[in-house]
Scaffold this motif. Structure first.
Motif, short mmCIF file in Angstrom:
data_model
loop_
_atom_site.label_atom_id
_atom_site.label_comp_id
_atom_site.label_asym_id
_atom_site.label_seq_id
_atom_site.Cartn_x
_atom_site.Cartn_y
_atom_site.Cartn_z
N TRP A 138 -9.17 6.26 -8.14
CA TRP A 138 -8.02 6.99 -8.66
C TRP A 138 -6.81 6.06 -8.65
O TRP A 138 -6.85 4.96 -8.09
CB TRP A 138 -7.76 8.26 -7.84
CG TRP A 138 -7.30 8.01 -6.43
CD1 TRP A 138 -6.02 7.90 -5.97
CD2 TRP A 138 -8.15 7.84 -5.27
NE1 TRP A 138 -6.02 7.68 -4.61
CE2 TRP A 138 -7.31 7.63 -4.17
CE3 TRP A 138 -9.55 7.84 -5.09
CZ2 TRP A 138 -7.79 7.43 -2.89
CZ3 TRP A 138 -10.02 7.62 -3.81
CH2 TRP A 138 -9.17 7.43 -2.72
N TYR A 139 -5.73 6.52 -9.28
CA TYR A 139 -4.55 5.68 -9.44
C TYR A 139 -3.34 6.37 -8.81
O TYR A 139 -3.11 7.57 -9.04
CB TYR A 139 -4.27 5.41 -10.93
CG TYR A 139 -5.24 4.43 -11.54
CD1 TYR A 139 -4.84 3.14 -11.91
CD2 TYR A 139 -6.58 4.77 -11.72
CE1 TYR A 139 -5.74 2.23 -12.44
CE2 TYR A 139 -7.49 3.86 -12.25
CZ TYR A 139 -7.06 2.60 -12.61
OH TYR A 139 -7.95 1.70 -13.13
N ASP A 140 -2.59 5.59 -8.01
CA ASP A 140 -1.33 6.09 -7.46
C ASP A 140 -0.23 5.06 -7.70
O ASP A 140 -0.42 4.13 -8.50
CB ASP A 140 -1.48 6.44 -5.98
CG ASP A 140 -1.87 5.25 -5.11
OD1 ASP A 140 -1.67 4.08 -5.53
OD2 ASP A 140 -2.37 5.48 -3.99
N ALA A 141 0.87 5.20 -7.01
CA ALA A 141 2.01 4.31 -7.25
C ALA A 141 1.69 2.86 -6.93
O ALA A 141 2.35 1.94 -7.45
CB ALA A 141 3.21 4.78 -6.43
N ASP A 142 0.69 2.63 -6.10
CA ASP A 142 0.30 1.27 -5.72
C ASP A 142 -0.82 0.71 -6.60
O ASP A 142 -1.31 -0.39 -6.34
CB ASP A 142 -0.15 1.24 -4.25
CG ASP A 142 0.99 1.59 -3.30
OD1 ASP A 142 2.13 1.18 -3.58
OD2 ASP A 142 0.73 2.30 -2.31
N GLY A 143 -1.24 1.47 -7.63
CA GLY A 143 -2.30 0.99 -8.50
C GLY A 143 -3.62 1.66 -8.20
O GLY A 143 -3.67 2.72 -7.57
N PRO A 144 -4.72 1.05 -8.62
CA PRO A 144 -6.04 1.68 -8.42
C PRO A 144 -6.46 1.67 -6.96
O PRO A 144 -6.27 0.69 -6.24
CB PRO A 144 -6.98 0.82 -9.27
CG PRO A 144 -6.28 -0.49 -9.41
CD PRO A 144 -4.81 -0.20 -9.39
N GLN A 145 -7.04 2.80 -6.54
CA GLN A 145 -7.60 2.95 -5.21
C GLN A 145 -9.09 3.23 -5.34
O GLN A 145 -9.50 3.98 -6.22
CB GLN A 145 -6.92 4.10 -4.46
CG GLN A 145 -5.41 4.01 -4.40
CD GLN A 145 -4.93 2.78 -3.66
OE1 GLN A 145 -5.47 2.44 -2.59
NE2 GLN A 145 -3.92 2.10 -4.20
N VAL A 146 -9.88 2.63 -4.47
CA VAL A 146 -11.33 2.79 -4.52
C VAL A 146 -11.86 3.13 -3.14
O VAL A 146 -11.49 2.50 -2.15
CB VAL A 146 -12.03 1.51 -5.03
CG1 VAL A 146 -13.54 1.62 -4.90
CG2 VAL A 146 -11.65 1.22 -6.48
#
Length: 322
Positions: free
Chosen positions: A42-50
């Motif tokens: 998913w994507y948040d303010a810090d970019g993609p998260q895995v």
């Protein structure tokens, strides 16, 4: 072979909220057979998260916890059934990440002893694991550089190249960028592993066997969700084979592009020898007004008045569109 789910929504949403609790339970139950790992991006303010694991999704508290949380407006879920010969472990679990992109694949590429030929040497060194799937992503990223940021062209190059040079049953995939979700629908009906599906209880009829690699879409004014088959999907619409669906993260505007069959593409010349100067490839072309095959596949689809690209519009919104 695996199960895929991708989503793009107006606001941050949980997988449970998008599917309902019953739908999430049915999708997660597919991990009884697709038990070789799970992953989410998913994507948040810090970019993609895995987050990913080589364990079965239904046995992982973190999977259950993340599925209930509104992580983002853009994300994907993957349930893995590992291809024999490709190890089970964290580096081989999906999704894979390259810069701002995340990617998950469903399918198998053979022969495995030739997977090292798929990429130019300098790209092969970027592998974290040993899978065909990670190489598939890196091939798209290579072609994205060559195509100067044209993702549809990069995908068309890659699908045509792999399909012409290897024995492939499916190249179905969900590819996320910070701005769009891309859903690649491509499989070879002649290479569906019918005997294995029947043996595992994943199919019991010829129709279920034929539908194993199908991808379906549900578009509403608030979200576009795409998922693999094998669980109840009432009201969903099957995506056409040999196509790419692109969903804009901001507007939820949706365009469908057709991919030329591998036998008609010059992919073997394009990348038959990784590292050779690229040759022109038959670009995945937008479905046009004349393309009844794509247009009839998605209710509410209308050709864009200026480009000829198909926009996928929810049926209740399409009536007022001109």
């Amino acid at each position: 072979m695996c199960r895929l789910l991708g989503y793009c929504s107006r606001d941050s949403a949980s997988v449970a909220g998008l599917l309902t609790q019953e739908g999430l339970g049915a999708f997660t139950a597919l991990s009884h057979f697709h038990r070789d790992g799970w992953g989410m991006a998913w994507y948040d303010a810090d970019g993609p998260q895995v987050r990913k694991s080589p364990r079965r999704a239904a046995e992982e508290p973190e999977y259950a916890r993340l599925a209930q949380r509104p992580l983002s407006d853009l994300g994907l879920v993957h349930l893995r059934w590992a291809t024999p010969g490709l190890g089970i472990g964290y580096p081989n679990s999906h999704p894979f990440r390259f810069g701002p992109y995340t990617f998950a694949h469903n399918g198998a590429v053979h022969p495995q002893d030739r997977l090292g030929e798929l990429l130019p040497a300098e790209w092969e060194t970027r592998l974290a694991g040993t899978t065909d799937s990670e190489r598939y992503l890196l091939h798209i990223m290579w072609r994205l550089e060559v195509r100067r940021g044209d993702m549809i062209a990069a995908v068309a190059d890659t699908v045509a190249s792999i399909a012409e040079r290897y024995a492939v049953n499916s190249l179905n995939a969900v590819l996320l960028s910070p701005a769009k979700m891309y859903v690649i629908s491509w499989h070879d009906p002649a290479r569906i592993p019918a005997d294995e599906l029947l043996r595992r209880g994943l199919a019991s009829t010829p129709e279920e066997v034929a539908g194993y690699f199908h991808l379906a879409c549900r578009a509403t004014p608030d979200a576009v969700v795409v998922a693999s088959s094998g669980w109840p999907q009432p009201g969903w619409t099957m995506l056409p084979n040999n196509s790419v669906l692109a969903v804009d993260r901001v507007t939820l505007g949706t365009s469908a592009f057709s991919l030329e069959p591998a036998s008609r593409s010059p992919a073997g010349r394009l990348a038959g020898r990784p590292g050779e100067p690229p040759q022109p490839c038959r670009l995945g072309r937008p479905c046009s007004r004349a393309s009844a095959r794509c247009r009839s596949a998605v209710p509410g689809a209308r050709p864009h008045p200026s480009s000829g690209h198909l926009l996928l519009i929810p049926a209740d919104m399409a009536q007022g569109w001109r």
